[in-house]
Design a protein around this motif. Structure first.
Motif, short mmCIF file in Angstrom:
data_model
loop_
_atom_site.label_atom_id
_atom_site.label_comp_id
_atom_site.label_asym_id
_atom_site.label_seq_id
_atom_site.Cartn_x
_atom_site.Cartn_y
_atom_site.Cartn_z
N GLY B 391 0.81 -1.22 0.00
CA GLY B 391 0.00 0.00 0.00
C GLY B 391 0.84 1.27 0.00
N ARG B 392 2.17 1.13 0.07
CA ARG B 392 3.01 2.33 0.07
C ARG B 392 3.02 3.01 -1.30
N GLU B 394 0.54 3.45 -3.20
CA GLU B 394 -0.63 4.31 -3.26
C GLU B 394 -0.29 5.72 -2.77
N LEU B 395 0.42 5.77 -1.63
CA LEU B 395 0.80 7.07 -1.07
C LEU B 395 1.73 7.82 -2.01
N GLN B 396 2.66 7.10 -2.67
CA GLN B 396 3.60 7.77 -3.55
C GLN B 396 2.92 8.29 -4.80
N LEU B 397 2.03 7.46 -5.38
CA LEU B 397 1.35 7.89 -6.60
C LEU B 397 0.32 8.97 -6.32
N ALA B 398 -0.11 9.12 -5.05
CA ALA B 398 -0.99 10.23 -4.70
C ALA B 398 -0.23 11.54 -4.78
N GLY B 399 1.10 11.48 -4.78
CA GLY B 399 1.91 12.66 -5.07
C GLY B 399 2.04 12.78 -6.58
N SER B 400 2.78 13.81 -7.04
CA SER B 400 2.84 14.02 -8.49
C SER B 400 3.96 13.19 -9.09
N LEU B 401 3.84 11.88 -8.96
CA LEU B 401 4.84 10.95 -9.49
C LEU B 401 4.12 10.04 -10.48
N SER B 402 4.67 9.93 -11.69
CA SER B 402 4.00 9.08 -12.67
C SER B 402 4.39 7.64 -12.43
N ARG B 403 3.53 6.72 -12.85
CA ARG B 403 3.81 5.29 -12.68
C ARG B 403 5.09 4.91 -13.41
N ASP B 542 -5.44 -1.22 -12.81
CA ASP B 542 -5.70 -0.78 -11.44
C ASP B 542 -4.54 -1.17 -10.55
N LEU B 543 -4.29 -0.39 -9.51
CA LEU B 543 -3.31 -0.83 -8.50
C LEU B 543 -3.91 -2.01 -7.76
#
Lengths: 318, 546
Positions: B391-392, B394-403, B542-543
């Protein structure tokens, strides 16, 4: 632009996981500068909705706009303008809380160190401890500090206080009020009715992935019944014949019933004729609204854990 | 009510041990229910190797004359270093030991380590043990149940191996010692992993520690077998439990005494682990928790920086491993050339085609370097799935970081890291070989395995896109099969064409073979195609947290 673009605008949203439908036509609107409550029981689709807003899950159908953009296609650009706090915060066990705050803030595009330090102080969080040793509440504080220290236009909070103690909940409430005063928007998914009643302008209640109730809290209250508890001089059973009285429960000379707002004036006039010794009226609480949609029984005001007003009144009556 | 009586019984138990073991049967049943399929697969795959290899060897050496001829040439340093001393190469049982004993023993060791960690430290880390211990379960009941279940895997596997040997008509005494010595190795590493599970605070740490100890003991016994005079082991072999098990000499002297020592080691290890468990808090390791910095540096807050920081410990471990292995390979090469008979046809064919014996040996070491770097690459990139699972991500992608950038950071660390490992291992192999080859030449030869490593990463990326949940397991299985084919394909009588069709077999084994560009181009192309498909899928799906 933020003054006229809605913060969140979701219409007829559908999402399936295999054969199970998590969302089946959900609507959710949050205007700019508004604090919106998002209520629903476990498994009703709150977190799924928020994950779609974050571009972590892809919507099957329906229209989803966040800050005027598409959550999936514009994810990276949108995420510079939002902050997210999950209900279950997973951190890197061998990094400190302070390092995790730094990483999350940097991903959002930087942080104001003074603001971060102030929040660490207010939330009483030690940033030098490894995340492994944090309790659930402390992990949640890490995500809250990172989110609140940002200047995000929109905060997506998924049950952000589920691990906090009452003191920290007060700090959280104060922080959200500050956010609101700054004209920023908040989507607050929560189970704590008192918290939503205190903080939110509007409420959206969902069930099984569908919106069942949405609007301004005051307007919603107006649509529903007020709970009245009265102690009369004589036998209260005479009240049974008064028009407009519903859900009557009698305990000797004590009567508890509900009244629709349109009948309230008439019922009060009728009550005066029975010489009431005490009278407590409680507006419909959020909990009542919520339970109404989930098949819960109407809760008598004296026993209901409702807003602070009602509690004070009840205490006075005793 | 029933819980209360159970707890009451646990407290009023006559001795302390019956209290700390209350609920042992329930715990064992629970662990069996969670692991039965894994246990059956491990036991079945290991045991079935016996008839398969026996059949191939019976066809390779059909007559006693053929076996006698083989026994004259079997004792090469490569065989000694890799699979042990060929002390009974003149009999089918002895040949079976040469071909499969080490693989089975080491595999059972790995199985013990992974299973003990899975049910022990991993559950504790995830908080599941806390829930169980809050019930009327004695302090040691869950751990002891774990040890007993995993120990039973060794015992059952050994028993199956013995019975299959008997059914093939091999001598009874040797058959029983064969099963017992393999089971004994599994039990010894059960003991190792029980202690690792108490020392480390994470399941990854416990597994790494256990595997490192296994590798160390493997190399100790390899050194001992290279030092041996003819086929009698050197004293060094007693410093490794694998050496103890080898010294049981199934189908040779059939010595039961080292087996008893292995049993003793198992009991002592388990007892020590339980002592450690008494001394520590649930969820904690033995080392105390340290404080750390209150803020993140700019480097840590960058995607690649975070990946490097999260893998710091494992990176150090892998590079130390590559360093030790490189130096060891170089050092052994000289010893091998000194002992080897240049006219030994069998060894020549085993080592490679055409060139000198020394080049053949160096070619095998280059392959080892390649396999090591491949394992590192898979482990490093598999950490990406771990971030998603926990689930970590999720927190990172909620920032402005692309997959793409996030996955790219993991890929860069795995790809560049494995290239660096190949160069380092190869260079050290050459430098320490005292003239057998230059550092530069061996570094270049090792780097030729990079496309094969990239193909492993491509397979993993593909699976992370399309089959995220079993992605790591599938890739390790592909790697394991490729390793078997490249290292033991010849021993299993796989055809040259078949071996050349596997990722690590395809790479030209310079200096044993001539360099060729085509296989490297094909491997790289496949890697690129799989990676591109996997990354495309990852960006559109989906994640999927656990």
């Amino acid at each position: 632009m933020s003054s006229n673009t809605p913060a969140i605008s979701v219409t007829d949203l559908h999402k399936h996981f295999g054969s199970t439908a998590a969302l089946a036509g959900l609507d959710l609107n949050v205007e700019a500068g508004e604090v919106a409550g998002f209520l629903g029981p476990n498994g009703s689709g709150k977190s799924t909705t928020i994950r779609i807003l974050l571009g972590l899950l892809r919507a099957d159908s329906g229209s989803v706009k966040m800050l005027g953009g598409d959550p999936w296609d514009d994810a990276v650009a949108l995420h510079r303008r939002i902050a997210y706090v999950p209900g279950e915060v997973a951190l890197w066990p061998n990094l400190t809380g302070g390092q995790a705050i730094g990483i999350l803030s940097k991903l959002r595009g930087g942080v104001d160190p003074a603001k971060r330090d102030e929040l660490l102080e207010r939330f009483d969080l030690d940033p030098t401890k490894k995340a492994r040793s944090y309790s659930k509440g402390n992990r949640q504080k890490v995500a809250l500090v990172a989110a609140l220290a940002s200047d995000a236009e929109l905060l997506l909070l998924d049950e952000p206080t589920s691990g906090l103690d009452p003191l920290m909940e007060q700090v959280f409430t104060a922080c959200i009020r500050e956010v609101k005063d700054q004209g920023r928007s908040v989507l607050l998914s929560s189970h704590i009715f008192a918290e939503v009643e205190k903080l939110c302008d509007t409420v959206t209640i969902i069930r099984d992935g569908v919106t069942v109730e949405a609007g301004h809290l005051d307007a919603l209250r107006h649509l529903h019944r007020t709970t009245v508890s009265a102690v009369l001089d004589g036998d209260a059973s005479a009240l049974a014949g008064v028009p407009g009285i519903n859900d009557l429960v009698l305990e000797g000379s004590k009567a508890i019933f509900t009244v629709g707002s349109e009948d309230l004036a008439g019922v009060l006039r009728a009550l005066a004729g029975y010489a009431p010794r005490s009278l407590v009226s409680a507006p419909p609480s959020l909990e009542d609204l919520f339970l109404r949609h989930y098949g819960g029984l109407p809760v008598p005001a004296a026993e209901a854990k409702t807003g602070s007003h009602a509690q004070a009144d009840t205490a006075g009556a005793r | 009510m029933s819980t209360a009586t159970l707890a009451g019984r646990a407290i009023s138990g006559s001795s302390a041990s019956s209290g700390s073991l209350a609920g042992l049967g329930t715990a064992a049943g629970f662990i069996l229910r969670r692991n039965w399929l894994r246990l059956i697969i491990w036991a079945a795959v290991l045991a079935l190797m016996i008839p398969v290899v026996y059949d191939s060897q019976q066809r390779a050496f059909p007559t006693q004359a053929a076996r006698d001829a083989y026994s004259q040439i079997a004792n090469t340093p490569a065989v000694a270093a890799m699979t042990g001393l060929p002390y009974a190469a003149g009999s089918l049982g002895g040949i079976l030991v040469i071909k499969i004993w080490m693989t089975l023993a080491v595999a059972l060791g790995f199985a013990s380590i992974f299973l003990v960690t899975r049910n022990g430290r991993a559950d504790e880390e995830a908080g599941r043990t806390e829930l169980l211990r809050s019930a009327a379960l004695g302090r040691h009941a869950y751990s002891v149940a774990n040890y007993l279940v995993v120990g039973a895997l060794s015992v059952v596997s050994g028993l199956l191996i013995s019975l299959l040997c008997l059914s093939l008509g091999l001598p009874a005494n040797g058959s029983w010692v064969m099963g017992a010595s393999i089971a004994g190795t599994g039990l010894a590493f059960l003991a190792v992993s029980t202690i690792c599970g108490q020392l480390a605070t994470t399941s990854r740490g416990a597994n790494s520690l256990g595997v490192a100890v296994l590798a160390l003991f493997y190399f100790v016994r390899a050194g001992a077998d290279l030092q041996a005079s003819d086929t009698s082991p050197s004293a060094l072999s007693w410093f490794s439990p694998i050496g103890w098990a080898q010294n049981m000499r199934s189908f040779g002297e059939n010595n039961w005494l080292p087996g008893l020592a292995l049993l003793g080691l198992t009991v002592a290890g388990g007892a020590l682990a339980l002592r450690l468990e008494t001394r520590r808090d649930l969820g904690a390791g033995i080392l105390p928790e340290r404080r750390g910095p209150a803020t993140a540096t700019r480097f840590l807050a960058s995607p690649v920086g975070l990946v490097l920081r999260m893998q710091r410990g494992s990176l150090i471990g892998w590079f130390l491993g590559a360093l030790v292995a490189g130096l060891f390979f170089g050092g052994v090469a000289k010893a091998m050339t000194a002992v080897l008979d240049p006219n030994n046809q069998f060894a020549k064919s085993f080592m490679g085609t055409g060139h000198s014996m020394l080049d053949g040996i160096m070619g095998i070491f280059v392959l080892f370097n390649g396999l090591l770097a491949g394992a590192f690459g898979i482990q490093a990139l598999a950490a990406a799935r771990g971030e998603e699972e926990s689930g970590r991500l999720e927190l990172q992608l909620a920032g402005s970081l692309s997959r793409f950038r996030w996955l790219g950071a993991h890929l860069v660390v795995a790809a560049v890291g494995s290239a660096a490992m190949l160069l380092l291992g190869g260079y050290l192999t050459g430098v320490s070989s005292q003239g057998a080859a230059t550092g530069g030449a061996m570094a270049a030869a090792s780097l030729a395995y990079w496309p094969a490593v990239l193909l492993m990463l491509g397979v993993l990326l593909f699976c992370q896109g399309f089959l995220p949940r079993p992605s790591t397991a599938i890739t390790w299985a592909v790697y394991g099969l490729s390793l078997m084919a490249a290292m033991f394909g010849g021993l299993f009588s796989l055809s040259e064409v078949a071996i050349k069709a596997t990722p690590f077999g395809a790479v030209p084994r310079v200096p044993a073979e001539d360099f060729a560009v085509l296989p490297l181009v094909v491997l790289s192309g496949l890697a690129l195609a799989l990676a591109a498909a996997g990354i495309w899928r990852f960006r559109t799906r989906d994640l999927m947290p656990e």
